[in-house]
Design a protein around this motif. Structure first.
Motif, short mmCIF file in Angstrom:
data_model
loop_
_atom_site.label_atom_id
_atom_site.label_comp_id
_atom_site.label_asym_id
_atom_site.label_seq_id
_atom_site.Cartn_x
_atom_site.Cartn_y
_atom_site.Cartn_z
N THR A 72 12.50 -4.93 -20.54
CA THR A 72 12.79 -3.60 -21.00
C THR A 72 11.78 -2.58 -20.48
OG1 THR A 72 14.01 -4.61 -22.98
CG2 THR A 72 13.38 -2.38 -23.02
N THR A 73 10.53 -2.78 -21.02
CA THR A 73 9.54 -1.86 -20.38
C THR A 73 9.41 -1.60 -18.79
OG1 THR A 73 8.12 -2.45 -22.25
CG2 THR A 73 6.94 -1.30 -20.75
N ALA A 74 9.54 -2.60 -18.03
CA ALA A 74 9.40 -2.51 -16.58
C ALA A 74 10.71 -1.72 -16.14
CB ALA A 74 9.37 -3.88 -15.87
N SER A 75 12.01 -2.09 -16.99
CA SER A 75 13.29 -1.32 -16.53
C SER A 75 13.00 0.08 -16.88
CB SER A 75 14.29 -1.87 -17.22
OG SER A 75 14.76 -3.29 -16.54
N GLY A 104 13.32 3.44 1.25
CA GLY A 104 12.75 4.75 0.65
C GLY A 104 11.85 4.92 -0.58
N ASP A 105 11.82 3.76 -1.14
CA ASP A 105 11.44 3.67 -2.55
C ASP A 105 9.78 3.93 -2.50
OD1 ASP A 105 13.78 3.32 -3.41
OD2 ASP A 105 13.29 1.32 -4.46
N GLN A 106 9.27 4.68 -3.38
CA GLN A 106 7.89 5.03 -3.37
C GLN A 106 7.15 4.15 -4.50
OE1 GLN A 106 7.70 9.30 -3.83
NE2 GLN A 106 9.27 9.45 -2.04
N ALA A 107 7.87 3.27 -5.31
CA ALA A 107 7.23 2.70 -6.32
C ALA A 107 7.83 1.48 -6.86
CB ALA A 107 7.01 3.70 -7.49
N ALA A 108 7.13 0.58 -7.56
CA ALA A 108 7.87 -0.59 -8.05
C ALA A 108 7.23 -0.99 -9.35
CB ALA A 108 7.52 -1.62 -6.88
N ALA A 109 8.05 -1.16 -10.12
CA ALA A 109 7.91 -1.79 -11.54
C ALA A 109 8.12 -3.20 -11.64
CB ALA A 109 8.40 -0.97 -12.66
N MET A 110 7.46 -3.97 -12.41
CA MET A 110 7.46 -5.43 -12.10
C MET A 110 6.86 -6.11 -13.09
SD MET A 110 5.08 -6.85 -8.99
CE MET A 110 5.36 -8.47 -9.29
N GLU A 111 7.76 -7.28 -13.74
CA GLU A 111 7.20 -8.08 -14.82
C GLU A 111 6.33 -8.92 -14.25
OE1 GLU A 111 10.17 -9.71 -17.20
OE2 GLU A 111 11.85 -8.90 -16.10
N VAL A 112 5.13 -9.24 -15.06
CA VAL A 112 4.21 -10.04 -14.43
C VAL A 112 3.83 -11.00 -15.45
CG1 VAL A 112 1.83 -10.40 -13.47
CG2 VAL A 112 3.05 -8.21 -13.10
N SER A 113 4.37 -12.27 -15.18
CA SER A 113 4.45 -13.58 -16.46
C SER A 113 3.06 -14.10 -16.40
CB SER A 113 5.29 -14.25 -16.10
OG SER A 113 5.07 -15.05 -15.07
N ASP A 119 0.64 -1.14 -0.05
CA ASP A 119 -0.05 0.21 -0.11
C ASP A 119 0.79 1.32 -0.04
OD1 ASP A 119 -2.39 -1.31 0.02
OD2 ASP A 119 -2.70 -1.39 2.30
N LYS A 120 2.21 1.21 0.36
CA LYS A 120 3.24 2.24 0.40
C LYS A 120 3.80 2.52 -0.93
CE LYS A 120 3.47 1.48 5.10
NZ LYS A 120 4.55 0.76 6.21
N LEU A 121 3.47 1.75 -1.97
CA LEU A 121 4.33 1.81 -3.35
C LEU A 121 3.25 1.91 -4.32
CD1 LEU A 121 6.34 -1.45 -2.53
CD2 LEU A 121 7.45 0.90 -2.72
N VAL A 122 3.43 2.81 -5.49
CA VAL A 122 3.05 2.74 -6.77
C VAL A 122 3.41 1.59 -7.35
CG1 VAL A 122 2.68 4.06 -8.78
CG2 VAL A 122 2.56 5.54 -6.62
N LYS A 123 2.48 0.76 -8.01
CA LYS A 123 2.68 -0.42 -8.67
C LYS A 123 2.45 -0.43 -10.13
CE LYS A 123 0.19 -1.90 -5.47
NZ LYS A 123 0.14 -0.87 -4.54
N VAL A 124 3.50 -0.86 -10.86
CA VAL A 124 3.32 -0.88 -12.06
C VAL A 124 3.88 -2.19 -12.77
CG1 VAL A 124 3.88 0.16 -14.65
CG2 VAL A 124 3.78 1.81 -12.66
N GLY A 125 2.77 -2.93 -13.23
CA GLY A 125 2.77 -4.35 -13.73
C GLY A 125 2.90 -4.54 -15.24
#
Length: 497
Positions: A121-124, A178-187, A106-112
């Motif tokens: 590449t895109t998540a990076s 201290g990160d506020q977001a996470a980008a992750m690959e979702v297979s 809940d403390k992170l902006v999440k991009v899947g």
């Protein structure tokens, strides 16, 4: 943990204490420590219920599983422990992991990001772009676990998307940094196995779809349905209108904000890139958004990566950043490890690392590499031993006639004999061969063979699926680095001469 009070966890029965002091969450009996909650996951090759006694012996305080008679029998023998019956242990693992982590998600902006090609590449790019925009962002995917400050040493449970307990452990680490977001690959496999159950993504990105992972999904329809699940768990989406396989399905499916992207002006997409060209220092193109065209230059290579970058820009827009700020930071974007990563070698050689591992990706990267000035092109392609054998001849067909020399090898032989995999790839070539073909029984030997074939002003493309800095051999992760092999090869050459 009070098991009958964990949000979204449906407990069918609980034998023994309903509450336990839990020190860790585990799905691997070999890693159970005193005070753990052990989840009996049923996989393709084994069943966690077979390891209940080992987990108890190692000090587990709670066992969560889906076999009622087995749990009840153990509860009679160990009445001081908790035995929790659930319908699906993987779903239970996800919700218990969220609870155990203190809802770090809940403390992170999440991009899947999901798709057959371009996920890493895109998540990076999303991670790099958000960091440049002042929102510290981490990354979870094929190339490892990375915070806004750099790589985090972590033993991943799977090649791409970690299991649920690992995901939420990583989220906790990112928050503590201290990160506020996470980008992750979702297979697709991760979605089917409920690894991201309970995560609502602020943005879900679609790159493309083509046949992959048939060794798991068996039919394409199941693969597509698994990919589409990500968009049931999102607040906003970025959709590739140029992808015939999935784009139209998503437009029909979603009822929340989205941005569509395309390379064709007639598509009507929100984000359109035009006039893309390779320049000495990277890519240049025009980006059209809301009726305006913006010139863009980025120190990235491979024209097909333009779409991946535009998808990341879409995610940045949907997470509240304006185009003016985005355009300001794009010239500072960095290359992605192993994704059209260009390394300069002696005598004008260029070594390109691009771990394309599908026929579509191989075709695309070979097309792009040939646009760079070169005398001769040497390309390494591989069959992946832990993947579908049907795909292997297609790798040869995709590469045939597109390089002067093709080096054929195996990535991650798994439990297969290396040459069984190599020979499966070779079946895809026409005879006689349209180019010189060299074979090697390991990636290390193949990289050396490819470099040895090169001369001044040549390009060496090292493609395929080197996962997490290792080769998977009979269940073991053997450390491997193409870059180290390249450095050692040319150092030895210099010493020789």
């Amino acid at each position: 943990m009070q098991f009958d009070q964990i949000p979204n966890l449906t407990v069918l029965a609980c034998h023994g204490p309903v509450t336990q002091e839990i020190s860790s969450v585990s799905y691997n009996s070999a890693e159970v420590t005193p005070g753990a909650a052990f989840f009996c996951l049923i996989g393709e090759n084994t069943d966690g219920h077979l390891y209940i006694e080992e987990a108890i012996f190692k000090g587990a305080k709670a066992i969560i599983g889906s076999q009622p008679l087995l749990l009840k029998r153990h509860a009679e023998q160990f009445p001081h422990l908790s035995f929790v019956l659930v319908e699906d242990s993987r779903v239970a693992l996800a919700y218990c992991s969220i609870h155990f982590s203190g809802n770090a998600l809940d403390k992170l902006v999440k991009v899947g990001v999901t798709g057959t090609n371009g996920k890493t590449t895109t998540a990076s790019y999303v991670r790099n772009l958000l960091n440049l925009l002042g929102k510290p962002c981490g990354f979870l995917g094929t190339t490892g676990i990375v915070s806004s400050k750099g790589k985090i040493p972590y033993k991943k449970s799977t090649p791409t998307t970690p299991l649920a307990s690992d995901i939420h452990t990583v989220f906790s680490k990112l928050v503590s940094i201290g990160d506020q977001a996470a980008a992750m690959e979702v297979s697709s496999i991760a979605l089917d196995q409920k690894r991201v159950e309970g995560i609502v993504f602020d943005v879900a990105i679609h790159t493309n779809i083509s046949e992959e992972h048939m060794e798991y999904h068996k039919v394409f329809e199941h693969y597509l349905a698994s990919k589409l699940q990500l968009f049931d768990q999102a607040k906003a989406a970025v959709i590739n209108l140029d992808d015939q396989g999935m784009g139209a399905d998503l437009l029909e499916k979603i009822d929340y904000p989205f941005l569509a992207y395309s390379q064709f002006s007639e598509s009507g997409a929100d984000l359109i890139w035009e006039n893309c060209r390779n320049e000495e220092e990277g890519l240049a193109f025009d980006l059209c958004y809301q009726g305006q065209s913006y010139p863009v230059k980025v120190p990235l290579f491979g024209e097909y990566n333009t779409g991946n970058l535009v998808a990341a820009i879409g995610a940045a827009l949907l997470t509240g950043h304006d185009m003016a700020c985005i355009l300001t930071v794009l010239p500072k974007m960095s290359q992605v490890e192993g994704r059209f990563q260009v390394i300069s070698g002696p005598e004008g050689r260029k070594i390109v690392l691009d771990y394309a591992h599908t026929p579509v990706a191989i075709d695309a990267v070979l097309t792009e590499v040939k646009k760079l000035p070169h005398r001769q092109l040497i390309a390494l392609i591989a069959g992946i031993g832990i993947r579908d054998f049907v795909k292997m001849p297609k790798m040869a067909r995709a590469a045939e006639g597109k390089a002067d020399v093709l080096v054929v090898t195996v990535d991650h032989p798994g439990y297969h004999e290396p040459y069984d995999v190599v020979n499966e790839v070779l079946k895809g070539f026409t005879v006689p061969y349209k180019q010189k073909v060299v074979t090697a029984p390991s990636r290390r030997e193949a990289v050396v063979a490819a470099l040895a074939e090169s001369g001044p002003n040549d390009i060496v493309l090292l493609s395929s699926g080197c996962i997490n800095g290792a080769q998977i051999v009979k269940g073991e992760y053997i450390p491997h680095s193409d870059e180290e092999i390249i450095d050692a090869f040319f150092l030895q050459q210099n010493e020789y001469f």
